[in-house]
Motif scaffolding. Structure first.
Motif, PDB file in Angstrom:
ATOM      1  N   ARG A  26       0.865  -1.186   0.000  1.00  0.00           N
ATOM      2  CA  ARG A  26       0.000   0.000   0.000  1.00  0.00           C
ATOM      3  C   ARG A  26       0.903   1.237   0.000  1.00  0.00           C
ATOM      4  NH1 ARG A  26      -5.331  -1.248   1.241  1.00  0.00           N
ATOM      5  NH2 ARG A  26      -5.663  -3.390   1.989  1.00  0.00           N
ATOM      6  N   PRO A  27       0.873   2.048  -1.073  1.00  0.00           N
ATOM      7  CA  PRO A  27       1.867   3.122  -1.222  1.00  0.00           C
ATOM      8  C   PRO A  27       1.729   4.246  -0.201  1.00  0.00           C
ATOM      9  CG  PRO A  27       0.894   2.548  -3.335  1.00  0.00           C
ATOM     10  CD  PRO A  27       0.065   1.879  -2.285  1.00  0.00           C
ATOM     11  N   HIS A  28       0.501   4.705   0.054  1.00  0.00           N
ATOM     12  CA  HIS A  28       0.280   5.841   0.968  1.00  0.00           C
ATOM     13  C   HIS A  28       1.176   7.026   0.589  1.00  0.00           C
ATOM     14  CE1 HIS A  28      -2.341   3.480   3.462  1.00  0.00           C
ATOM     15  NE2 HIS A  28      -1.379   2.612   3.756  1.00  0.00           N
ATOM     16  N   GLY A  29       1.297   7.276  -0.713  1.00  0.00           N
ATOM     17  CA  GLY A  29       2.094   8.398  -1.189  1.00  0.00           C
ATOM     18  C   GLY A  29       3.423   7.998  -1.788  1.00  0.00           C
ATOM     19  N   ALA A  30       3.873   6.756  -1.553  1.00  0.00           N
ATOM     20  CA  ALA A  30       5.102   6.284  -2.185  1.00  0.00           C
ATOM     21  C   ALA A  30       4.851   6.023  -3.671  1.00  0.00           C
ATOM     22  CB  ALA A  30       5.589   5.007  -1.502  1.00  0.00           C
ATOM     23  N   THR A  31       5.915   5.947  -4.436  1.00  0.00           N
ATOM     24  CA  THR A  31       5.802   5.753  -5.884  1.00  0.00           C
ATOM     25  C   THR A  31       5.846   4.269  -6.220  1.00  0.00           C
ATOM     26  OG1 THR A  31       6.936   7.847  -6.301  1.00  0.00           O
ATOM     27  CG2 THR A  31       6.846   6.254  -8.116  1.00  0.00           C
ATOM     28  N   PRO A  32       4.782   3.728  -6.856  1.00  0.00           N
ATOM     29  CA  PRO A  32       4.822   2.323  -7.291  1.00  0.00           C
ATOM     30  C   PRO A  32       5.847   2.137  -8.411  1.00  0.00           C
ATOM     31  CG  PRO A  32       2.554   3.133  -7.167  1.00  0.00           C
ATOM     32  CD  PRO A  32       3.448   4.334  -7.070  1.00  0.00           C
ATOM     33  N   THR A  63       1.180  -5.553 -10.364  1.00  0.00           N
ATOM     34  CA  THR A  63       0.663  -6.752 -11.022  1.00  0.00           C
ATOM     35  C   THR A  63      -0.105  -6.372 -12.281  1.00  0.00           C
ATOM     36  OG1 THR A  63      -1.446  -6.714  -9.838  1.00  0.00           O
ATOM     37  CG2 THR A  63       0.406  -7.845  -8.761  1.00  0.00           C
ATOM     38  N   SER A  64      -0.529  -7.377 -13.004  1.00  0.00           N
ATOM     39  CA  SER A  64      -1.417  -7.142 -14.140  1.00  0.00           C
ATOM     40  C   SER A  64      -2.794  -6.745 -13.612  1.00  0.00           C
ATOM     41  CB  SER A  64      -1.531  -8.404 -14.989  1.00  0.00           C
ATOM     42  OG  SER A  64      -2.383  -9.360 -14.357  1.00  0.00           O
ATOM     43  N   ASP A  65      -3.684  -6.419 -14.509  1.00  0.00           N
ATOM     44  CA  ASP A  65      -5.036  -6.019 -14.103  1.00  0.00           C
ATOM     45  C   ASP A  65      -5.890  -7.211 -13.686  1.00  0.00           C
ATOM     46  OD1 ASP A  65      -4.443  -3.386 -14.640  1.00  0.00           O
ATOM     47  OD2 ASP A  65      -5.102  -3.518 -16.733  1.00  0.00           O
ATOM     48  N   PHE A  66      -5.333  -8.407 -13.727  1.00  0.00           N
ATOM     49  CA  PHE A  66      -6.118  -9.616 -13.422  1.00  0.00           C
ATOM     50  C   PHE A  66      -5.726 -10.230 -12.071  1.00  0.00           C
ATOM     51  CE2 PHE A  66      -6.005  -9.127 -17.997  1.00  0.00           C
ATOM     52  CZ  PHE A  66      -7.333  -9.275 -18.356  1.00  0.00           C
ATOM     53  N   ALA A  67      -5.065  -9.471 -11.237  1.00  0.00           N
ATOM     54  CA  ALA A  67      -4.681  -9.965  -9.914  1.00  0.00           C
ATOM     55  C   ALA A  67      -5.768  -9.620  -8.892  1.00  0.00           C
ATOM     56  CB  ALA A  67      -3.358  -9.355  -9.491  1.00  0.00           C
ATOM     57  N   TYR A  68      -5.767 -10.350  -7.791  1.00  0.00           N
ATOM     58  CA  TYR A  68      -6.691 -10.047  -6.702  1.00  0.00           C
ATOM     59  C   TYR A  68      -6.063 -10.427  -5.362  1.00  0.00           C
ATOM     60  CZ  TYR A  68      -7.960 -15.044  -6.735  1.00  0.00           C
ATOM     61  OH  TYR A  68      -7.941 -16.416  -6.681  1.00  0.00           O
ATOM     62  N   ARG A  69      -6.501  -9.740  -4.330  1.00  0.00           N
ATOM     63  CA  ARG A  69      -6.052 -10.011  -2.970  1.00  0.00           C
ATOM     64  C   ARG A  69      -6.908 -11.131  -2.387  1.00  0.00           C
ATOM     65  NH1 ARG A  69      -7.975  -6.501  -0.149  1.00  0.00           N
ATOM     66  NH2 ARG A  69      -6.690  -6.766   1.722  1.00  0.00           N
ATOM     67  N   SER A 114      -4.937  -4.013 -10.597  1.00  0.00           N
ATOM     68  CA  SER A 114      -3.469  -3.984 -10.615  1.00  0.00           C
ATOM     69  C   SER A 114      -3.003  -3.464  -9.263  1.00  0.00           C
ATOM     70  CB  SER A 114      -2.970  -3.070 -11.741  1.00  0.00           C
ATOM     71  OG  SER A 114      -1.565  -2.971 -11.703  1.00  0.00           O
ATOM     72  N   TYR A 115      -2.166  -4.246  -8.572  1.00  0.00           N
ATOM     73  CA  TYR A 115      -1.729  -3.906  -7.226  1.00  0.00           C
ATOM     74  C   TYR A 115      -0.215  -3.668  -7.202  1.00  0.00           C
ATOM     75  CZ  TYR A 115      -6.291  -5.686  -5.783  1.00  0.00           C
ATOM     76  OH  TYR A 115      -7.649  -5.881  -5.639  1.00  0.00           O
ATOM     77  N   PRO A 116       0.226  -2.582  -6.578  1.00  0.00           N
ATOM     78  CA  PRO A 116       1.676  -2.359  -6.460  1.00  0.00           C
ATOM     79  C   PRO A 116       2.324  -3.461  -5.617  1.00  0.00           C
ATOM     80  CG  PRO A 116       0.432  -0.352  -5.970  1.00  0.00           C
ATOM     81  CD  PRO A 116      -0.565  -1.469  -6.012  1.00  0.00           C
TER      82      PRO A 116
END
Length: 358
Positions: A170-176, A180-186, A202-204
């Motif tokens: 979770r970036p909270h202001g950090a730069t990704p 992941t691709s757009d097909f990822a999930y948590r 897409s998740y950093p």
């Protein structure tokens, strides 16, 4: 009655067996089986990464004491903290970042890494839930291949990154830097299935942020750096790129379990001139005891003779007459004193005859 001489193994065999034992002990003392350990050469260790860091040069490559960070040139130095066991950083590590150093924290456990990141002054946080990708993966949805990579100095020529049960950052202001691709999930409930409350996106998985004069990089999976995963798509190029982007790299051991005992000794010897001189002196003393026992103290000479390392002359019994009598009486208590005396006389005569033949 004649008795055969006791069997004495050849000196070469004794030395070979001793060498084998020493090598076995040394290997066990240098290596480790700790997960993500820098001295673990198996599939789940990071000995390959430690080797790459050592190849980069620049001085000692393993930090055992947090005070070492006070002496490191912070600018253009990167520190790898892989799967930290401790949740708090030292003041020295924080100051290292504030002076301009780069720290790479690689972990997938939110409860440990997030406290460490907070103590460093970073804003990014580990999510903790396993990421899955049914479309872009390496043989398993739990090993997603992150395909969205930003173009920057830390990801130059990197096009993808392969995770192994990693988590999102979770970036909270950090730069990704990598996502992941757009097909990822948590997989928040860890059931291996996309549920109604879990969405594709897409998740950093790698972020970077400036902290004072320095920088903190967060990687949501320590497995990226283990021996078996460095050969997976994109991982070697990514890790080597982090090293190459700096003049010097070090492996942090202040946040994890310490190195094996013999490896620790080697580290100390390499860094201490006094320890090196003591080690050289010990080798010289042993060498003198082996080749020229008359030049060393009686205690050392007796030690080398006991283990048969003085092989210039054959080994003979050194018991005098009285000692022979006592030894035989203890061994054969039913024998008469006259019989023992005759046997001792025969042994002495055989000795004198052998000396005369020489």
């Amino acid at each position: 009655m004649t008795r055969s001489a006791p069997f004495r193994p050849p000196t070469v065999l004794v030395l070979a067996l001793a060498a084998l034992v020493l090598v076995t002990v040394a290997v066990g003392s240098v290596t480790s089986t700790t997960d993500f350990g820098a001295y673990n050469p198996t599939w789940d260790g990071t000995s390959t990464l430690r080797g790459w860091i050592a190849d980069a040069g620049g001085g000692p490559n393993v930090v055992l004491d947090s005070a070492t960070y006070r002496t490191l040139p912070a600018n253009r130095t990167v520190v790898f903290v892989v799967a930290p066991r401790s949740s708090k950083s030292s003041a020295s590590l924080r100051n290292f970042v504030h002076r301009g150093g780069t720290v790479v924290v690689m972990d997938d456990r939110a409860n440990t890494s997030n406290a460490l990141l907070a103590s460093l002054g970073a804003r990014a946080r580990s999510d903790g839930s396993v990421l899955r990708d049914e479309r872009h993966n390496y043989h398993s949805p739990a090993m997603p291949i992150a395909t969205n990579v930003s173009n920057g100095p830390l990801t130059r020529n990197v096009h993808r990154l392969t995770l192994n049960y990693g988590t999102a950052v979770r970036p909270h202001g950090a730069t990704p830097l990598v996502s992941t691709s757009d097909f990822a999930y948590r997989d928040s409930n860890d059931n291996g299935t996309l549920d109604a409350d879990e969405s594709l996106d897409s998740y950093p998985v790698v972020t970077a942020e400036n902290v004072s004069k320095g920088r903190v990089v967060v990687v949501g999976d320590p497995s990226v750096a283990i021996n078996s995963m460095l050969s997976r798509p994109g991982n070697e190029r990514f890790v080597r790129g982090l090293i190459a982007a700096h003049d010097r790299a070090v492996f942090d051991y202040t946040q994890v379990e310490g190195p094996p005992p013999f490896a620790l000794v080697l580290i100390v010897v390499r860094r201490s001139l006094a320890a090196q001189l003591a080690l050289v002196g010990a080798f010289v003393l042993v060498a003198l005891g082996i080749r020229h026992p008359e030049t060393v103290s009686p205690a050392v000479r007796r030690l080398t003779e006991r283990f048969g390392v003085d092989s210039e002359e054959p080994t003979h019994p050194t018991l005098d007459t009285d000692e022979l009598v006592v030894a035989i009486e203890e061994r054969y208590p039913s024998w008469s004193h006259e019989r023992i005396e005759r046997l001792v006389a025969d042994i002495q005569a055989a000795r004198e005859g052998g000396d005369a033949d020489d």
